[in-house]
Design a protein around this motif. Structure first.
Motif, PDB file in Angstrom:
ATOM      1  N   TYR A  27      61.732  46.244  28.844  1.00 44.47           N
ATOM      2  CA  TYR A  27      61.687  45.550  30.129  1.00 44.47           C
ATOM      3  C   TYR A  27      60.959  46.414  31.154  1.00 44.47           C
ATOM      4  CZ  TYR A  27      65.530  42.816  28.169  1.00 44.47           C
ATOM      5  OH  TYR A  27      66.320  42.016  27.374  1.00 44.47           O
ATOM      6  N   ARG A  28      60.217  45.778  32.030  1.00 46.01           N
ATOM      7  CA  ARG A  28      59.661  46.441  33.206  1.00 46.01           C
ATOM      8  C   ARG A  28      60.028  45.600  34.415  1.00 46.01           C
ATOM      9  NH1 ARG A  28      53.425  47.532  34.847  1.00 46.01           N
ATOM     10  NH2 ARG A  28      53.537  45.338  35.359  1.00 46.01           N
ATOM     11  N   ASP A  29      60.693  46.215  35.369  1.00 51.63           N
ATOM     12  CA  ASP A  29      61.165  45.521  36.570  1.00 51.63           C
ATOM     13  C   ASP A  29      61.951  44.259  36.234  1.00 51.63           C
ATOM     14  OD1 ASP A  29      60.091  47.468  38.232  1.00 51.63           O
ATOM     15  OD2 ASP A  29      58.167  46.450  38.379  1.00 51.63           O
ATOM     16  N   ALA A  62      49.483  53.706  40.768  1.00 50.24           N
ATOM     17  CA  ALA A  62      49.865  55.079  41.102  1.00 50.24           C
ATOM     18  C   ALA A  62      50.684  55.105  42.389  1.00 50.24           C
ATOM     19  CB  ALA A  62      48.612  55.938  41.264  1.00 50.24           C
ATOM     20  N   GLY A  63      51.755  55.886  42.385  1.00 48.58           N
ATOM     21  CA  GLY A  63      52.601  56.028  43.561  1.00 48.58           C
ATOM     22  C   GLY A  63      53.666  54.961  43.700  1.00 48.58           C
ATOM     23  N   ARG A  64      53.642  53.943  42.865  1.00 47.15           N
ATOM     24  CA  ARG A  64      54.645  52.870  42.915  1.00 47.15           C
ATOM     25  C   ARG A  64      55.751  53.165  41.905  1.00 47.15           C
ATOM     26  NH1 ARG A  64      54.698  47.050  40.425  1.00 47.15           N
ATOM     27  NH2 ARG A  64      56.614  46.372  41.371  1.00 47.15           N
ATOM     28  N   TRP A  65      56.994  52.877  42.302  1.00 45.33           N
ATOM     29  CA  TRP A  65      58.117  53.042  41.396  1.00 45.33           C
ATOM     30  C   TRP A  65      58.287  51.782  40.542  1.00 45.33           C
ATOM     31  CZ3 TRP A  65      61.357  57.211  40.683  1.00 45.33           C
ATOM     32  CH2 TRP A  65      61.178  58.268  41.556  1.00 45.33           C
ATOM     33  N   TYR A  66      58.622  51.989  39.274  1.00 46.56           N
ATOM     34  CA  TYR A  66      58.914  50.898  38.337  1.00 46.56           C
ATOM     35  C   TYR A  66      60.257  51.183  37.684  1.00 46.56           C
ATOM     36  CZ  TYR A  66      53.947  49.796  38.636  1.00 46.56           C
ATOM     37  OH  TYR A  66      52.698  49.466  39.081  1.00 46.56           O
ATOM     38  N   HIS A  67      60.973  50.128  37.368  1.00 50.44           N
ATOM     39  CA  HIS A  67      62.199  50.272  36.589  1.00 50.44           C
ATOM     40  C   HIS A  67      61.862  49.834  35.168  1.00 50.44           C
ATOM     41  CE1 HIS A  67      66.116  48.992  34.903  1.00 50.44           C
ATOM     42  NE2 HIS A  67      66.458  50.151  35.419  1.00 50.44           N
ATOM     43  N   VAL A  68      61.977  50.754  34.207  1.00 52.65           N
ATOM     44  CA  VAL A  68      61.717  50.413  32.802  1.00 52.65           C
ATOM     45  C   VAL A  68      62.980  50.660  31.998  1.00 52.65           C
ATOM     46  CG1 VAL A  68      59.236  50.841  32.909  1.00 52.65           C
ATOM     47  CG2 VAL A  68      60.765  52.687  32.263  1.00 52.65           C
ATOM     48  N   ALA A  69      63.198  49.824  31.005  1.00 52.81           N
ATOM     49  CA  ALA A  69      64.382  49.959  30.159  1.00 52.81           C
ATOM     50  C   ALA A  69      64.049  49.523  28.747  1.00 52.81           C
ATOM     51  CB  ALA A  69      65.520  49.098  30.707  1.00 52.81           C
ATOM     52  N   TYR A  71      57.932  55.780  26.792  1.00 51.44           N
ATOM     53  CA  TYR A  71      56.773  56.408  27.423  1.00 51.44           C
ATOM     54  C   TYR A  71      55.648  55.401  27.580  1.00 51.44           C
ATOM     55  CZ  TYR A  71      55.143  56.891  22.585  1.00 51.44           C
ATOM     56  OH  TYR A  71      54.774  56.648  21.294  1.00 51.44           O
ATOM     57  N   ILE A  72      54.640  55.782  28.381  1.00 51.83           N
ATOM     58  CA  ILE A  72      53.477  54.930  28.615  1.00 51.83           C
ATOM     59  C   ILE A  72      52.295  55.496  27.840  1.00 51.83           C
ATOM     60  CG2 ILE A  72      51.884  54.003  30.347  1.00 51.83           C
ATOM     61  CD1 ILE A  72      54.151  54.397  32.401  1.00 51.83           C
ATOM     62  N   GLU A  73      51.661  54.657  27.037  1.00 53.96           N
ATOM     63  CA  GLU A  73      50.472  55.055  26.283  1.00 53.96           C
ATOM     64  C   GLU A  73      49.281  55.183  27.232  1.00 53.96           C
ATOM     65  OE1 GLU A  73      50.309  55.395  22.917  1.00 53.96           O
ATOM     66  OE2 GLU A  73      52.113  54.389  22.211  1.00 53.96           O
ATOM     67  N   SER A  74      48.223  55.838  26.788  1.00 55.88           N
ATOM     68  CA  SER A  74      47.013  55.964  27.609  1.00 55.88           C
ATOM     69  C   SER A  74      46.377  54.610  27.894  1.00 55.88           C
ATOM     70  CB  SER A  74      46.006  56.893  26.936  1.00 55.88           C
ATOM     71  OG  SER A  74      45.611  56.363  25.684  1.00 55.88           O
ATOM     72  N   THR A  75      46.692  53.604  27.080  1.00 52.69           N
ATOM     73  CA  THR A  75      46.178  52.243  27.288  1.00 52.69           C
ATOM     74  C   THR A  75      46.948  51.487  28.361  1.00 52.69           C
ATOM     75  OG1 THR A  75      47.662  51.322  25.636  1.00 52.69           O
ATOM     76  CG2 THR A  75      45.498  52.057  24.855  1.00 52.69           C
ATOM     77  N   GLY A  76      48.100  52.050  28.789  1.00 51.04           N
ATOM     78  CA  GLY A  76      48.971  51.371  29.736  1.00 51.04           C
ATOM     79  C   GLY A  76      50.128  50.655  29.067  1.00 51.04           C
ATOM     80  N   ALA A  77      50.150  50.657  27.733  1.00 55.30           N
ATOM     81  CA  ALA A  77      51.239  50.001  26.999  1.00 55.30           C
ATOM     82  C   ALA A  77      52.522  50.816  27.144  1.00 55.30           C
ATOM     83  CB  ALA A  77      50.880  49.860  25.530  1.00 55.30           C
TER      84      ALA A  77
END
Length: 79
Positions: A56-58, A38-45, A3-9
Motif C-alpha cells: 500500500y502507498r498512502d 522529493a521532500g514529500r512524505w508517503y505512508h507505505v505498508a 524499499y523503492i527500486e531505482s525504477t520507482g517501484a
C-alpha cells in the motif's frame, strides 16, 4: 523489507528460511513504477497473510499476490 527500486517501484521482500541454509527462498512483491516527489512524505505498508502479500502507498493498494508461505515454515521468517 520494504524499499523503492531505482525504477520507482515499491518492493516488499520476504525471506522464508534461515540465512544459514542453501535453500533460502525469497518472495518478492513489486509494484508498477510509481511517481515519488522529493521532500514529500508517503505512508507505505506491506502486509502478508492468508490472502497473500499486499503493498500500500498512502492507503491505496498498489500491488498484491497470493504467496502465503507460513512464517515458521523452516523455523524462521523475516519480513
Amino acid at each position: 523489507m520494504l524499499y523503492i527500486e531505482s525504477t520507482g517501484a515499491l518492493t516488499l521482500t520476504y525471506n522464508r528460511g534461515p540465512n544459514n541454509f542453501p535453500w533460502v527462498a525469497w518472495c518478492d512483491l513489486v509494484s508498477d513504477p510509481l511517481s515519488w516527489e522529493a521532500g514529500r512524505w508517503y505512508h507505505v505498508a506491506g502486509t502478508r497473510g492468508l490472502s497473500g502479500m499486499k503493498l500500500y502507498r498512502d492507503g491505496v493498494l498498489v500491488a498484491s499476490n497470493t504467496i502465503t508461505y507460513p512464517f515458521a515454515e523452516y523455523g524462521h521468517g523475516y519480513l
